[in-house]
Design a protein around this motif. Sequence first.
Motif, PDB file in Angstrom:
ATOM      1  N   PHE A   1     -79.061   5.671 -81.749  1.00 40.34           N
ATOM      2  CA  PHE A   1     -78.664   5.842 -83.154  1.00 40.34           C
ATOM      3  C   PHE A   1     -78.538   7.330 -83.482  1.00 40.34           C
ATOM      4  O   PHE A   1     -79.302   8.158 -82.963  1.00 40.34           O
ATOM      5  N   THR A   2     -77.612   7.637 -84.377  1.00 47.41           N
ATOM      6  CA  THR A   2     -77.438   9.013 -84.836  1.00 47.41           C
ATOM      7  C   THR A   2     -77.292   9.027 -86.345  1.00 47.41           C
ATOM      8  O   THR A   2     -76.442   8.317 -86.897  1.00 47.41           O
TER       9      THR A   2
ATOM     10  N   ARG B   1     -71.615   1.211 -87.974  1.00 46.51           N
ATOM     11  CA  ARG B   1     -71.870   2.446 -88.702  1.00 46.51           C
ATOM     12  C   ARG B   1     -72.204   2.101 -90.139  1.00 46.51           C
ATOM     13  O   ARG B   1     -71.405   1.465 -90.831  1.00 46.51           O
TER      14      ARG B   1
ATOM     15  N   ASN C   1     -75.305   2.617 -81.856  1.00 48.04           N
ATOM     16  CA  ASN C   1     -74.643   2.225 -80.614  1.00 48.04           C
ATOM     17  C   ASN C   1     -75.608   1.442 -79.736  1.00 48.04           C
ATOM     18  O   ASN C   1     -76.817   1.476 -79.929  1.00 48.04           O
TER      19      ASN C   1
ATOM     20  N   GLN D   1     -74.981   5.948 -87.349  1.00 45.78           N
ATOM     21  CA  GLN D   1     -74.159   5.408 -86.268  1.00 45.78           C
ATOM     22  C   GLN D   1     -75.096   4.709 -85.290  1.00 45.78           C
ATOM     23  O   GLN D   1     -75.997   5.351 -84.728  1.00 45.78           O
TER      24      GLN D   1
ATOM     25  N   SER E   1     -76.418  11.220 -89.763  1.00 43.86           N
ATOM     26  CA  SER E   1     -75.666  12.412 -90.154  1.00 43.86           C
ATOM     27  C   SER E   1     -75.440  12.383 -91.659  1.00 43.86           C
ATOM     28  O   SER E   1     -75.616  11.351 -92.304  1.00 43.86           O
TER      29      SER E   1
ATOM     30  N   SER F   1     -73.215   3.349 -94.041  1.00 45.03           N
ATOM     31  CA  SER F   1     -73.012   4.452 -94.963  1.00 45.03           C
ATOM     32  C   SER F   1     -73.856   4.232 -96.203  1.00 45.03           C
ATOM     33  O   SER F   1     -74.086   3.099 -96.608  1.00 45.03           O
TER      34      SER F   1
ATOM     35  N   TYR G   1     -75.017   8.759 -93.094  1.00 47.59           N
ATOM     36  CA  TYR G   1     -74.493   7.750 -92.190  1.00 47.59           C
ATOM     37  C   TYR G   1     -75.517   7.434 -91.100  1.00 47.59           C
ATOM     38  O   TYR G   1     -76.334   8.281 -90.741  1.00 47.59           O
TER      39      TYR G   1
ATOM     40  N   GLY H   1     -71.474  -1.251 -94.555  1.00 50.50           N
ATOM     41  CA  GLY H   1     -71.301  -1.155 -93.115  1.00 50.50           C
ATOM     42  C   GLY H   1     -72.090  -2.141 -92.271  1.00 50.50           C
ATOM     43  O   GLY H   1     -71.934  -2.150 -91.058  1.00 50.50           O
TER      44      GLY H   1
ATOM     45  N   SER I   1     -71.485  -1.681 -81.569  1.00 53.29           N
ATOM     46  CA  SER I   1     -71.786  -0.570 -82.469  1.00 53.29           C
ATOM     47  C   SER I   1     -71.496  -0.943 -83.910  1.00 53.29           C
ATOM     48  O   SER I   1     -70.630  -1.777 -84.189  1.00 53.29           O
TER      49      SER I   1
END
Length: 123
Positions: free
Chosen positions: A67-68, A19, A83, A81, A70, A21, A79, A8, A17
């Motif tokens: 950032f997130t 993402r 942004n 994410q 998960s 993985s 992951y 990613g 953005s």
Amino acid sequence: QVQLVESGGGLVQAGGSLRLSCAASGGTFSIYAMGWYRQAPGKQRELVAGTTSGGSTNYADSVKGRFTISRDNAENTVYLQMNSLKPEDTAVYYCNADLGVYTRSSWLRADYWGQGTQVTVSS
């Protein structure tokens, strides 16, 4: 043999953005925690975000709100994410996993690292 495979990364303009993985596979293991670290040229590796098996998360102050992290427990995948990316987010991003691994008839706890994926944010 447990391994972490990342994907990613890439080149993106500021404000964009991406993402990331990271999938853990191989052998018999349980996951205590997974997270993402990054290392920019000339700088030390730093924690970006982490998540525990209980679902708690933590973030570096510099990425909070952008950032997130998960997890997909069924796929042993974490992951990130990202942004509103900034040029200062440019770094090699590494996946990390704190695992209990069943080997030689016993459980051993160990740290595993992915190979790293380059994230470059242009201004």
